[in-house]
Design an enzyme around this catalytic site. Structure first.
Site, short mmCIF file in Angstrom:
data_model
loop_
_atom_site.label_atom_id
_atom_site.label_comp_id
_atom_site.label_asym_id
_atom_site.label_seq_id
_atom_site.Cartn_x
_atom_site.Cartn_y
_atom_site.Cartn_z
N CYS A 191 0.56 -1.14 -0.03
CA CYS A 191 0.15 0.09 0.26
C CYS A 191 0.93 1.25 0.07
O CYS A 191 1.49 1.51 -1.01
CB CYS A 191 -0.98 0.13 1.11
SG CYS A 191 -2.27 1.16 0.92
N HIS A 206 -3.80 -5.02 0.24
CA HIS A 206 -3.22 -5.53 1.61
C HIS A 206 -3.15 -7.10 1.85
O HIS A 206 -4.38 -7.51 2.12
CB HIS A 206 -3.97 -4.94 2.80
CG HIS A 206 -3.74 -3.42 2.95
ND1 HIS A 206 -2.54 -3.07 3.80
CD2 HIS A 206 -4.17 -2.24 2.59
CE1 HIS A 206 -2.45 -1.87 3.71
NE2 HIS A 206 -3.44 -1.24 3.02
N GLU A 238 -1.63 -8.86 3.40
CA GLU A 238 -1.51 -9.27 4.90
C GLU A 238 -2.90 -9.55 5.66
O GLU A 238 -3.08 -10.28 6.58
CB GLU A 238 -0.65 -8.29 5.69
CG GLU A 238 -1.07 -7.03 6.47
CD GLU A 238 -1.45 -6.20 5.19
OE1 GLU A 238 -1.00 -6.31 3.89
OE2 GLU A 238 -2.00 -4.93 5.67
#
Ligand code: MN
Length: 243
Positions: free
Chosen positions: A116, A218, A220
């Protein structure tokens, strides 16, 4: 015993809004980064923001790979632009710190994954520019700042053949999307490896042997429900050089 690779995650500041010390500054990262690294087989370490370049270089020498985490907008002065009306909050102290970490990691040939803000910082660091808000990109028509949960895929992404990312995820995936900025001019020495349908750049890779990858979404936040997204972190760890 074979030691697991140490994966440094660039830290952020958060100010206490209430409690005992309103306005108090804390060093932190979102827990999803920690979890994703641990699940992928690395040892997660938070790298806290420091204001001394030599100390930042020491921090990098003590990790095997770097994750540039998400957060504030990048200061447009870094890529030679004045702030426009729709620029979000910036944190110049963190920009300076992240640039030190990134440059040192690249110098030491340690793998880097920018997420990001991380892809945006990476592009600006090597001479690229950003759209300070997606509304400044006339081709952008997709909602890139989704209002559904972080583990929900918001839009499709097409991944270029022959890229590292393609070997991890294949040619077409769906991702979450939590950005109001995007890459404009891509830095020299990098190639675009993924795009949304409206042409918004979703991933880049640095040319050369070392693993230096930027991702606009994202992974994660999707890693606990999506093995594919976790594979990005596994690949970062796999690219740690055994000395
Ligand atoms: Mn997006």
């Amino acid at each position: 015993m074979n030691k697991k690779p140490i994966i440094g995650i660039s830290g952020n500041f958060i100010m206490d809004k209430g409690g005992m010390f309103p306005g108090y500054k804390r060093a932190y990262v979102n827990d999803d980064y920690v979890k994703a690294v641990a699940m992928a087989g690395g040892v997660p370490y938070i790298i806290p923001i420091v204001s001394d370049e030599d100390l930042a270089k020491e921090q990098i020498s003590n990790v095997d790979a770097l994750i540039l985490s998400g957060g504030y907008d990048v200061n447009p002065l870094i890529y030679g632009e004045e702030p426009k009306q729709k620029l979000g909050a910036i944190l110049p102290e963190r920009d300076k710190f992240d640039l030190w970490l990134l440059k040192e990691a690249c110098k030491m040939n340690k793998p880097v994954l920018g997420i990001c803000r991380g892809i945006q910082l990476m592009n600006a660091a090597f001479g690229g520019t950003l759209n300070q808000d997606l509304s400044y990109d006339e081709n952008c028509y997709i909602k890139h700042l989704q209002e559904t949960s972080p583990s929900t895929a918001g839009h499709t992404v097409e991944i270029m053949e022959g890229s590292r990312l393609n070997s991890i995820l294949g040619s077409k995936i769906t991702t979450n999307s939590f950005h109001h900025q995007s890459l404009n001019r891509v830095a020299e020495g990098f190639k675009v490896t993924a795009k949304a349908k409206d042409g918004t750049i979703e991933a880049i890779e640095k040319n050369g042997e070392n693993f230096v990858m930027g991702i606009q979404w994202h992974p994660e936040m999707m890693s606990s429900s999506s093995p594919e997204m976790l594979n990005i972190f596994k690949e970062l760890i796999k690219n740690v050089k055994k000395v």
